[in-house]
Structures are given as C-alpha cells and as structure tokens.
Motif scaffolding. Structure first.
Motif, PDB file in Angstrom:
ATOM      1  N   UNK A 112      14.620  58.995  58.113  1.00 36.73           N
ATOM      2  CA  UNK A 112      14.139  60.617  57.116  1.00 36.73           C
ATOM      3  C   UNK A 112      13.030  60.442  56.015  1.00 36.73           C
ATOM      4  N   UNK A 113      12.497  58.985  56.209  1.00 38.94           N
ATOM      5  CA  UNK A 113      12.120  58.822  54.931  1.00 38.94           C
ATOM      6  C   UNK A 113      10.616  58.484  55.655  1.00 38.94           C
ATOM      7  N   UNK A 114      10.511  58.043  56.861  1.00 41.98           N
ATOM      8  CA  UNK A 114       9.123  57.251  57.297  1.00 41.98           C
ATOM      9  C   UNK A 114       9.357  56.985  58.774  1.00 41.98           C
ATOM     10  N   UNK A 115       8.214  56.695  60.012  1.00 39.59           N
ATOM     11  CA  UNK A 115       7.982  56.852  60.553  1.00 39.59           C
ATOM     12  C   UNK A 115       8.566  54.908  61.141  1.00 39.59           C
ATOM     13  N   UNK A 116       9.176  55.001  61.612  1.00 33.14           N
ATOM     14  CA  UNK A 116       9.047  53.227  61.585  1.00 33.14           C
ATOM     15  C   UNK A 116       8.827  52.786  63.851  1.00 33.14           C
ATOM     16  N   UNK A 151      -0.392  64.971  59.461  1.00 31.47           N
ATOM     17  CA  UNK A 151      -1.444  64.452  58.185  1.00 31.47           C
ATOM     18  C   UNK A 151      -1.374  65.813  57.224  1.00 31.47           C
ATOM     19  N   UNK A 152      -0.063  66.326  57.456  1.00 25.62           N
ATOM     20  CA  UNK A 152       0.103  67.509  56.402  1.00 25.62           C
ATOM     21  C   UNK A 152       0.861  67.120  55.191  1.00 25.62           C
ATOM     22  N   UNK A 153       1.796  68.547  55.502  1.00 27.58           N
ATOM     23  CA  UNK A 153       3.279  68.065  54.710  1.00 27.58           C
ATOM     24  C   UNK A 153       4.425  67.271  54.637  1.00 27.58           C
ATOM     25  N   UNK A 154       4.328  66.898  56.143  1.00 30.32           N
ATOM     26  CA  UNK A 154       4.817  65.549  56.599  1.00 30.32           C
ATOM     27  C   UNK A 154       4.246  64.196  56.283  1.00 30.32           C
ATOM     28  N   UNK A 155       3.030  63.989  55.073  1.00 24.41           N
ATOM     29  CA  UNK A 155       2.214  62.400  54.968  1.00 24.41           C
ATOM     30  C   UNK A 155       2.845  61.250  54.580  1.00 24.41           C
ATOM     31  N   UNK A 174       1.386  46.144  55.321  1.00 26.81           N
ATOM     32  CA  UNK A 174       2.410  45.279  53.910  1.00 26.81           C
ATOM     33  C   UNK A 174       3.702  44.583  54.975  1.00 26.81           C
ATOM     34  N   UNK A 175       3.805  45.066  56.246  1.00 29.32           N
ATOM     35  CA  UNK A 175       4.677  44.056  57.459  1.00 29.32           C
ATOM     36  C   UNK A 175       4.812  44.462  58.800  1.00 29.32           C
ATOM     37  N   UNK A 176       4.968  44.185  59.485  1.00 28.41           N
ATOM     38  CA  UNK A 176       4.758  44.251  60.692  1.00 28.41           C
ATOM     39  C   UNK A 176       5.819  45.066  61.272  1.00 28.41           C
ATOM     40  N   UNK A 177       6.728  45.751  60.995  1.00 27.00           N
ATOM     41  CA  UNK A 177       7.409  47.360  61.235  1.00 27.00           C
ATOM     42  C   UNK A 177       6.678  47.912  61.327  1.00 27.00           C
ATOM     43  N   UNK A 178       6.119  48.123  60.052  1.00 23.49           N
ATOM     44  CA  UNK A 178       5.093  49.280  59.639  1.00 23.49           C
ATOM     45  C   UNK A 178       3.662  49.370  60.332  1.00 23.49           C
TER      46      UNK A 178
END
Length: 389
Positions: free
Chosen positions: A85-89, A123-127, A135-139
C-alpha cells in the motif's frame, strides 16, 4: 530439534496431501495466500496435443495457449490491488512489465491503455507510492516499468522517470565499475540488469548495455557453480528455484539486445548455455522444476518454472539453444505451468518471498502462495515470448 532429510520428506509428503485436498476448494481473487487450486474446467488435458506438436512452440491445447493464458492473467493484473500500500515494489513491477509486453506482442491497445491508466496516477496523487531512487536494488528495479511505457507510448514523462532510476543506480560505481547496489545475491542479477537493458531499449545508448553486461559477467564469475546452476549467495550453497530463475531470465533478456561483437557476449552466452544444459537434467516429467532444483523431496514450484520456460523459449527462438533439445522442454514447462492457473487467473504454488539463509529446511519449507505477483509475472513473460516473432 534440527530436521533431518528423512523427517523433512515425511513432513513434505503430509503437506502434499493437504495441498491435494485444498486444490478442490475455490480460489480467492487477488493475491490470495494459500495452496493450489484446480485449473480452468474448460481446459483440455495437455496430453490431447500430439507428440509431434510438443516438439515445437506453436501448438497448445485449448486453455493452454499463450493467447488465452496471457490475456487472462494480464487482465486480472489490471484490476489487482497494489502489492504494497505504501510503495511499488519489484514483484508488481515484474507483473506490470509482463502485462505490457504481452499487450505489445498481441497489439492489444485497449490493454495497453488500461495498464497506462494504472500507472499515470503515480505522477500526481499517488506519488507517494514511487519507491526511493537508487537506494536498493529492489527499489531501483522500478525504473524498468516507465521505460517500457515510454517504448510503447513515446511519452517523455516515462523516459525521464525511468532514466532517473537507471542513472542513479550507477551514480557511485565501485572500483570494478559495478553498481554500488551489487551484493551478489542471485536474484539481483535480473533486478540490476533489466533496468539498464530497458534504458538501452529506450535510448539506444550503448553505455546501458555495457553496464548490464559488466554486471552479468561479474555475477556469473561469482555465483555459477560447475554444474551450471547458481547458489543463492556465496554463503548460501542451495540451488533455489526462483533464484536461479531470475538469473536465467536476466541472461536471456540481456542477450536479446547484446551484440555478438560485445566483449562480454561470449562469457554471458557460455554461462547461459551451461545453465540451461543443467536445467534439462532436473526437469520433472510434469514439466516442472522444484523449489530446490536438485532435491527430489522439494515441491514443484511455478515461478521458477515460468522463468526457466521463458529462458528456453527465448533461446530457441533466437537460435542460442538447439531446437530439438529445448523446444520440447519449454513446451512441457509451459503446459505444466498453465496447469497451475486457477479459475480466477491466479498462478498457484508460488514460493513466498524468500530471504537468504544457510539452512536446507528453510528452503524446503517455504510457504506456497496463490496469485502472488512473483508467479503471475513469469507466466506473462513466457506468454509474450511464445508469441514474439
């Protein structure tokens, strides 16, 4: 008390009986976490196809075609919740990329539009869902996704975003010229190189291929064993299925674009062929590879099988692998994999996310997931590879 191989075998046999019973239950939609469920009821048995057709990569029984399976899984992805919910992995990135590749090779503009619509709110409200850069290969692996969207749409917003990740990944290379994210875990070879390969595909700037090839060769030298397979890490001497799958896919993706004249091409092709030769020896009669490739007591696992299928299909179609030896293996792997697709278009028997640990039972007793993006993605990649000319 430490588990012995005999006690593990008994435990796994009991687990298999539980899985068989659970397979008769209906699956849940989304990233349900459970065991295998029955495949689509309207599928023909894979035995319905002739022995002659199994030697090629063009003919599959009803329900097993790459058009049907790929479309079902890609459309399911469009409506799936974000993996976190907090990031695209990276597992979501891999399934998204696979859906886009499938849409590209099938010229499905409606599907491309849906996949683009899923991304554009970032690009906007879910940035806030965007991962940290470099910072990390997974990101960092996220950068491959906007680059794919740029290749499909030529919208410069995607190019600018993707190159931020590709370039920051190499902002502080080490003395050998490797990215600072290098840690020599087997799965990282794909995570790192796919971003650079995608940057090359988007820009045609050879520096990105040079980075990817340098990294791939270094990982080959560090992790590939004499039998052609790969330890999870130098301190973890186990041939984990999906870990090896990441490496197989990473080499195949890189070789699709790396010129034969490149100084690292011969090394990477040799490592790729050595690995694929070994994989032939470990494939089950059901077309599957196991959670630990060289352990008969391990369970058949779908994400690694899908990755190996992709690597073989890509190798056969590009002439890197002998057709008569590898096309039947790839055909069997694909039909075996699709047999694990349930009525909700979820791939079952996917190994849960796996850290590294020097423990046999740790790998043998990993949980099986249903609908996990780690498993959805390889099916999409392979569907696209089967349809790619």
């Amino acid at each position: 008390m430490k588990l012995t191989r005999r006690s593990l075998s008994k435990m796994l046999a009991g687990s298999a009986a539980t899985v068989l019973a659970a397979s008769r239950l209906p699956a849940q939609a989304g990233q349900a976490q459970g065991t295998t469920t029955a495949p689509h009821e309207n599928m023909a048995a894979p035995e319905a196809i002739s022995a002659a057709d199994r030697k090629g990569l063009e003919h599959f029984p009803k329900g097993y075609t790459p058009q049907e399976a790929g479309k079902a899984v890609a459309e399911h992805f469009v409506t799936s919740a974000h993996y976190h919910l907090d990031r695209i992995v990276y597992p979501e990135v891999c399934a998204w990329y696979g859906s886009l590749e499938f849409a590209r090779v099938t010229k499905d503009q409606a599907l491309i539009d849906k996949l683009k619509a899923r991304f554009d709110p970032l690009f906007s409200n879910e940035a806030a869902l965007l991962p940290p850069q470099g910072q990390h290969v997974d990101f960092s692996m996220f950068g491959a996704l906007p680059l794919e969207l740029y290749i499909l749409t030529q919208d410069k917003r995607y190019l600018d975003l993707g190159l931020q990740y590709a370039d920051k990944q190499w902002q502080k290379p080490d003395a050998q010229g490797l990215t600072g994210e290098t840690r020599f875990w087997v799965d990282d070879m794909y995570m790192i190189t796919i971003v650079q390969v995608q940057a090359y595909r988007a820009t045609k700037d050879a520096k990105y291929l040079d980075r990817a090839a340098l990294e791939a060769a270094a990982y080959l030298d560090k992790l590939q064993q004499p039998n052609g397979l790969f330890y999870h890490a130098p301190d973890v001497p186990f041939f984990w299925g999906r870990g090896n799958g990441w490496f197989a896919v990473g080499m195949a993706e890189l070789l699709r674009d790396l010129p034969a004249s490149h100084p690292k091409h011969a090394r990477i092709l040799q490592g790729y062929r050595t690995m694929l030769t070994s994989l032939l020896k470990y494939q089950g009669k059901d077309g599957m590879w196991r959670q630990l490739i060289d352990h008969d007591e391990a369970w058949p696992e779908t994400s690694g099988t899908g990755m190996f299928a992709f690597a073989m299909v890509t190798g056969v179609k590009n002439g890197w692998l002998d057709h008569d030896a590898y096309a039947p293996a790839a055909h069997a792997a694909w039909t075996g994999l699709v047999g694990y697709l349930d009525q909700n278009s979820n791939v079952t028997s996917v190994c849960e996310g796996t850290n590294k640990l020097n423990s046999l039972e740790y790998y043998l007793l990993r949980k099986r997931r249903t609908g996990d993006f780690h498993g959805q993605a390889p099916l999409l990649w392979t569907a696209a590879a089967l349809l790619r000319s």
